[in-house]
Design a protein around this motif. Sequence first.
Motif, PDB file in Angstrom:
ATOM      1  N   PRO A   9      13.285  20.004  85.919  1.00 34.52           N
ATOM      2  CA  PRO A   9      12.658  19.771  84.606  1.00 34.52           C
ATOM      3  C   PRO A   9      11.212  20.257  84.573  1.00 34.52           C
ATOM      4  O   PRO A   9      10.445  20.010  85.519  1.00 34.52           O
ATOM      5  CB  PRO A   9      12.728  18.243  84.450  1.00 34.52           C
ATOM      6  CG  PRO A   9      13.817  17.805  85.365  1.00 34.52           C
ATOM      7  CD  PRO A   9      13.817  18.758  86.510  1.00 34.52           C
ATOM      8  N   ASN A  10      10.822  20.941  83.468  1.00 38.12           N
ATOM      9  CA  ASN A  10       9.461  21.473  83.425  1.00 38.12           C
ATOM     10  C   ASN A  10       8.436  20.415  83.044  1.00 38.12           C
ATOM     11  O   ASN A  10       7.259  20.730  82.900  1.00 38.12           O
ATOM     12  CB  ASN A  10       9.377  22.674  82.473  1.00 38.12           C
ATOM     13  CG  ASN A  10       9.671  22.294  81.036  1.00 38.12           C
ATOM     14  OD1 ASN A  10       9.911  21.136  80.711  1.00 38.12           O
ATOM     15  ND2 ASN A  10       9.678  23.302  80.171  1.00 38.12           N
ATOM     16  N   ARG A  11       8.884  19.159  82.902  1.00 37.28           N
ATOM     17  CA  ARG A  11       7.886  18.091  82.769  1.00 37.28           C
ATOM     18  C   ARG A  11       7.223  17.788  84.119  1.00 37.28           C
ATOM     19  O   ARG A  11       6.214  17.091  84.173  1.00 37.28           O
ATOM     20  CB  ARG A  11       8.519  16.836  82.186  1.00 37.28           C
ATOM     21  CG  ARG A  11       9.584  16.184  83.039  1.00 37.28           C
ATOM     22  CD  ARG A  11       9.977  14.822  82.448  1.00 37.28           C
ATOM     23  NE  ARG A  11      11.139  14.262  83.105  1.00 37.28           N
ATOM     24  CZ  ARG A  11      12.378  14.400  82.670  1.00 37.28           C
ATOM     25  NH1 ARG A  11      12.606  15.120  81.576  1.00 37.28           N
ATOM     26  NH2 ARG A  11      13.397  13.858  83.310  1.00 37.28           N
ATOM     27  N   ILE A  12       7.808  18.302  85.199  1.00 37.11           N
ATOM     28  CA  ILE A  12       7.175  18.213  86.516  1.00 37.11           C
ATOM     29  C   ILE A  12       6.074  19.260  86.557  1.00 37.11           C
ATOM     30  O   ILE A  12       6.318  20.449  86.375  1.00 37.11           O
ATOM     31  CB  ILE A  12       8.214  18.440  87.635  1.00 37.11           C
ATOM     32  CG1 ILE A  12       9.288  17.349  87.584  1.00 37.11           C
ATOM     33  CG2 ILE A  12       7.538  18.467  88.995  1.00 37.11           C
ATOM     34  CD1 ILE A  12      10.405  17.554  88.586  1.00 37.11           C
ATOM     35  N   ASP A  13       4.845  18.819  86.788  1.00 41.41           N
ATOM     36  CA  ASP A  13       3.707  19.725  86.670  1.00 41.41           C
ATOM     37  C   ASP A  13       3.777  20.865  87.668  1.00 41.41           C
ATOM     38  O   ASP A  13       3.391  21.993  87.354  1.00 41.41           O
ATOM     39  CB  ASP A  13       2.398  18.944  86.852  1.00 41.41           C
ATOM     40  CG  ASP A  13       1.188  19.746  86.406  1.00 41.41           C
ATOM     41  OD1 ASP A  13       1.143  20.139  85.220  1.00 41.41           O
ATOM     42  OD2 ASP A  13       0.312  19.999  87.258  1.00 41.41           O
ATOM     43  N   CYS A  14       4.266  20.601  88.871  1.00 41.98           N
ATOM     44  CA  CYS A  14       4.382  21.673  89.862  1.00 41.98           C
ATOM     45  C   CYS A  14       5.340  22.759  89.385  1.00 41.98           C
ATOM     46  O   CYS A  14       5.141  23.942  89.667  1.00 41.98           O
ATOM     47  CB  CYS A  14       4.853  21.102  91.197  1.00 41.98           C
ATOM     48  SG  CYS A  14       3.584  20.189  92.106  1.00 41.98           S
ATOM     49  N   VAL A  15       6.385  22.375  88.670  1.00 42.82           N
ATOM     50  CA  VAL A  15       7.325  23.355  88.139  1.00 42.82           C
ATOM     51  C   VAL A  15       6.618  24.256  87.127  1.00 42.82           C
ATOM     52  O   VAL A  15       6.788  25.484  87.128  1.00 42.82           O
ATOM     53  CB  VAL A  15       8.531  22.650  87.492  1.00 42.82           C
ATOM     54  CG1 VAL A  15       9.419  23.650  86.763  1.00 42.82           C
ATOM     55  CG2 VAL A  15       9.326  21.893  88.547  1.00 42.82           C
ATOM     56  N   ARG A  16       5.800  23.675  86.273  1.00 36.71           N
ATOM     57  CA  ARG A  16       5.075  24.469  85.281  1.00 36.71           C
ATOM     58  C   ARG A  16       4.051  25.385  85.959  1.00 36.71           C
ATOM     59  O   ARG A  16       3.807  26.506  85.497  1.00 36.71           O
ATOM     60  CB  ARG A  16       4.392  23.541  84.283  1.00 36.71           C
ATOM     61  CG  ARG A  16       5.380  22.645  83.542  1.00 36.71           C
ATOM     62  CD  ARG A  16       4.735  21.828  82.463  1.00 36.71           C
ATOM     63  NE  ARG A  16       4.320  22.668  81.348  1.00 36.71           N
ATOM     64  CZ  ARG A  16       3.738  22.209  80.255  1.00 36.71           C
ATOM     65  NH1 ARG A  16       3.489  20.904  80.136  1.00 36.71           N
ATOM     66  NH2 ARG A  16       3.394  23.019  79.278  1.00 36.71           N
ATOM     67  N   ALA A  17       3.466  24.925  87.059  1.00 31.44           N
ATOM     68  CA  ALA A  17       2.544  25.785  87.800  1.00 31.44           C
ATOM     69  C   ALA A  17       3.280  26.995  88.374  1.00 31.44           C
ATOM     70  O   ALA A  17       2.793  28.131  88.303  1.00 31.44           O
ATOM     71  CB  ALA A  17       1.875  24.990  88.926  1.00 31.44           C
ATOM     72  N   VAL A  18       4.471  26.747  88.939  1.00 25.70           N
ATOM     73  CA  VAL A  18       5.252  27.849  89.508  1.00 25.70           C
ATOM     74  C   VAL A  18       5.690  28.813  88.408  1.00 25.70           C
ATOM     75  O   VAL A  18       5.643  30.038  88.576  1.00 25.70           O
ATOM     76  CB  VAL A  18       6.467  27.288  90.269  1.00 25.70           C
ATOM     77  CG1 VAL A  18       7.412  28.415  90.679  1.00 25.70           C
ATOM     78  CG2 VAL A  18       6.014  26.502  91.494  1.00 25.70           C
ATOM     79  N   GLU A  19       6.108  28.288  87.268  1.00 23.36           N
ATOM     80  CA  GLU A  19       6.507  29.160  86.160  1.00 23.36           C
ATOM     81  C   GLU A  19       5.342  30.038  85.698  1.00 23.36           C
ATOM     82  O   GLU A  19       5.522  31.226  85.395  1.00 23.36           O
ATOM     83  CB  GLU A  19       7.022  28.306  84.999  1.00 23.36           C
ATOM     84  CG  GLU A  19       8.370  27.646  85.281  1.00 23.36           C
ATOM     85  CD  GLU A  19       8.785  26.715  84.162  1.00 23.36           C
ATOM     86  OE1 GLU A  19       7.910  26.321  83.345  1.00 23.36           O
ATOM     87  OE2 GLU A  19       9.979  26.355  84.091  1.00 23.36           O
ATOM     88  N   ALA A  20       4.137  29.459  85.651  1.00 22.90           N
ATOM     89  CA  ALA A  20       2.966  30.243  85.250  1.00 22.90           C
ATOM     90  C   ALA A  20       2.668  31.339  86.262  1.00 22.90           C
ATOM     91  O   ALA A  20       2.358  32.483  85.893  1.00 22.90           O
ATOM     92  CB  ALA A  20       1.758  29.322  85.088  1.00 22.90           C
ATOM     93  N   MET A  21       2.765  31.036  87.539  1.00 21.36           N
ATOM     94  CA  MET A  21       2.487  32.047  88.564  1.00 21.36           C
ATOM     95  C   MET A  21       3.531  33.155  88.545  1.00 21.36           C
ATOM     96  O   MET A  21       3.208  34.330  88.732  1.00 21.36           O
ATOM     97  CB  MET A  21       2.418  31.379  89.939  1.00 21.36           C
ATOM     98  CG  MET A  21       1.124  30.587  90.147  1.00 21.36           C
ATOM     99  SD  MET A  21       0.931  29.916  91.823  1.00 21.36           S
ATOM    100  CE  MET A  21       1.965  28.463  91.715  1.00 21.36           C
TER     101      MET A  21
END
Length: 803
Positions: free
Chosen positions: A435-447
């Motif tokens: 789930p992209n509510r996990i902040d680390c997931v959103r960081a990886v998606e941005a990178m």
Amino acid sequence: MSAENHSRPRESRLDASRSRRPWTVRAATWSARHARAVVGLWLVATIGIFVASMAAGGMRTANVTDGSAVTEAGLAAQAMQPATGGEASEELLVVITNPAVEATAPAFRDAVATAERALAGVTVVVSGSSLPAVASLTDPYSAPTEAGLVAPDLTSVQIVGSLQGDTAARETRARAVEAALPAIREVLPGFEVHAYSSSLLNNEMVEEINADLDQSLWISLPATFLILLLAFGALAAAGVPLVLAITALLAAFGLVGIFSQVVAPISPYASQFVVLIGLAVAVDYSLFVITRFRSERRAGREKMAAIEIASGTSGRAVLFSGMAVMISLAGLLMLPDPLFSSIAAGTIAVIAVSVVGSLTFLPAVLSWLGDGIDRGRLPFLARRLSSGSTVWMRIVRGVMAHPVAATALSAVVLLVIAAPVTRLRLGESDLTAFPNRIDCVRAVEAMRAHWPQGSLLRLDVVVVGADPAADGAISRLEPALLAIPGLSGPAQVTTSPGGSAISVSVLMSGGQNDEANRRIVDQVRSEVIPAAFGVDAARVLVGGGAAASLDQTRVYEDGIGRIFVFVLGLSFVLLLLVFHSIVIPIKALALNLLATAAAFGAMTAVFQEGVLGSVLDVQPTDVIQNFVPIFVFTALFGLSMDYEVFILARVRELVDRGLSSSEAVARGIGVTAGTVTSAAAIMVVVFAIFLTLPLPIARELGLGMMVAIFVDATVIRTILLPATMKLLGEWNWWLPRFLRWLPRITIEAELGAEPAPGAEPGAAPVPGAAPATQPACAARHQVHQAAEPAAPLLPSGPATTLR
């Protein structure tokens, strides 16, 4: 001779009969006679184990990002860690993005400076002293260009820092950083700020797993109660299985927690597996026992006699089924993966507790309640359920009237569902599938969006026991790695905290499950390292995300053959000894494999290829989590023993009473189909609830188990089983002459309780059979004698009671 002398032999025979009763029946009878004490002890024991575990610290879980130390990639990561008790550091990446402002603009620079000051000001208390949470902050504008901290599209930058200390200290520092992020976002309107580190990811994943667990329980318990209410038609009968399930889960959580504190950390997913299997199994076992008890009471038997018969029939089938499931799951312990072994141990624990509760707690509750088990009876449901066996018998007879068409059509449907299994790919679930509510997931998606050359996925070459003689090989290694398409620099050369290993790390593009990256890992291991290090190549290890995914997947791919042989062999031997037929186990294995293939095909179609993705809210991924199929296989084969034994034991009983094979199949399946359907419906609902959870591993497990159990209880048991048994006829019970020496395990005890006249539950009187008022053992003996000459294919080996 006096009446007293006549009675003494009868009493001695009854005493001898009681002494020969299986221990399962003796345990149930003792529990029923000491009902209040047993119920109290059960509640104190199960709740007490859970409380003791919580007092000891609860479940100690391993880091979600940790790989297995038994693989090459795991050994590489381990070599770069400090010695036991030492300190380590991990990289912290803070990604700041604003597509509307160029990263080189003053406004962007000011925002980055603000974030750096905020991160530098985050503190934690260690040993009474306030220390910075983040060390060694690197400003993206001061770093060399080749460091790549400014995105090529100039929309994003990375601030690099480190979290230092042992595992607990790094987790504490990660929580402090996580708590500071909302304030940083608030002072930087228009900018997206996300952070990633392994400890941050672990903390967020554990919270997500626990939230999923709570959600699954809050949904599955009421849903299970409603199905039980439909099955029993009474509030009290529907509530008792839930009490057993909840207490069994508490005890299992307690046992797993104590194990994690005393022996080793467990997988963070272990609790979900315990709930997934434990809730379904505990309720199913209760359903079988309570259904038989109520059936015996309706047949006119006294309360204690009904408990004794229920424990000697359904209770012993529960014991057999529980043993089969536990032994099947024990096969998973053959895999060299300690974390996956902890999952297997947790599920075995909850099944064991459920079996013990079914043999002790349930008889005590039934004795305590008596006919009060029907309290809160719903008349409409009761009337509908009373005619259920007739409906199922009509369905089964309809199938058996056209066995060839039913077999062919069902097999074709299942093969179509199973067809995608040929495209099944295993791997480690990619972080972006979470789930992209996990902040680390959103960081990886941005990178991944702004650094196409890669930023987190690395290939690490670790030289263990490095010495000056290896310097030349290490210097040759970097250009050789960077010459491979898909790898990019600059290479990072790091020495382990103890100085015993050196790592050369380069970036990899793409994902950890990409076939191209798997080929790169194999190429580096088989070509690059031998060319650079020669005879010293044996002490060089390749690690990193892609290597870890590849190695861990190969652990399961290499072990699945052993697991298949173990589970299939176990199932074959058990069914052979129970039914004294070589046809029954072969057919059962073939049908179960068909159900398993259908489950694998459904998982592949939904999660890899996106079939029904919009309906189920599923984003397709490249792979299925590597351990999910093997767990579904072992669990399905164990759980399917419930239905196989429950149905065929009744069929075999009717054959032994003199019915033809076809008539016994029709009656046996018709009588048991309602109970099997209710039991399967409970499992399907529990597993379907996991399909609604956001974590991909839980969803894959939920869909796989849901499809497998649904197919097994409907297409397999209602259509293919009666159709194939009709086609085979008396050959169903054929045993080669050279195997007739085998002992026969009897699942149901032959008890001497006498039913009310004409009230044999679940079966109509058989023409020519012994009168119903005779003891069951005498009646069966008489039928065997009458049937033996006309049915030479019936087994003739010695009988061994499962005790």
